[in-house]
Design a protein around this motif. Structure first.
Motif: not given
Length: 217
Positions: A160-168
């Motif tokens: 499972l490959i997810f697009f993730c947003k960097e938060l910190g």
């Protein structure tokens, strides 16, 4: 087996089929032993498990005992294992981790643990491997590991490959990583093909860029 072997006309396609056959034999034995109570069936499924171990040992040129011990550990209804991977972008570059065991590069990620949702699993892996805190934006793909040129592996795996947003967070190495960096997608480092192959990265980036539908096998 290289990332191109799956494209061969005969040899490596046949090899992949044999690995898949070994996976099925093991799964049939494991599931049979889970549900049967007949002592004769128990004997038959135990023998089938032993045959699966011998068969896989031949395919991997490895010790049969290793596979036999691993197969005995597997209990319950046999299902594919789940591997989660994250695509994290910063100014157009993609986050990658250099793995300690093979000194090659992969998207951050790993096995999903029991009790984790898929999105929780991938976020946990990213922070453990890189120090970055991320949030899942969307699922990019569900890939059958057997079908896309990964080296042979004893277990059937869904990736499972997810697009993730960097938060910190701050980039920091884990015990399992030798290096962490962001790379131009056109200039990727040597990949840990057991974990990720070029087509999975290329397709994931294309889905993000062009807002395409999730890939699935």
């Amino acid at each position: 087996m290289s990332s191109n072997d799956i494209k061969d006309d005969q040899g490596n396609t046949a090899e992949l089929s044999l690995i898949a056959l070994g996976q099925k034999l093991q799964a049939m034995a494991q599931t049979g032993l889970t549900f049967t109570k007949d002592r004769y069936d128990i004997e038959r499924y135990t023998e089938l498990r032993d045959i699966a171990a011998q068969f896989m040992a031949q395919q991997f040129s490895a010790d049969k005992l290793h596979f036999a011990e691993e197969f005995i550990k597997q209990q319950g209804y046999a299902t594919p294992k789940v591997d989660t991977r994250a695509v994290v972008l910063r100014e157009g570059k993609i986050l990658m981790v250099k793995e300690a065991d093979d000194k090659l590069w992969s998207l951050p990620g790993g096995w999903a643990d029991v009790g984790d949702s898929p999105s929780d699993a991938v976020c946990r892996e990213v922070v453990e491997e890189t120090g970055l805190v991320v949030r899942v934006e969307r699922l990019l793909g569900v890939w059958d590991r057997n079908l896309h040129g990964h080296p042979p592996y004893p277990w059937h795996v869904y990736k499972l490959i997810f697009f993730c947003k960097e938060l910190g967070g701050t980039l920091q190495l884990s015990e399992d990583s030798l290096d962490i960096d962001f790379f131009d997608p056109q200039k990727l480092p040597p990949l840990s093909l057991t974990r990720i192959v070029p087509i999975e990265i290329e397709s994931s980036l294309d889905i993000i860029k062009n807002n395409k539908e999730t890939w699935f096998d």
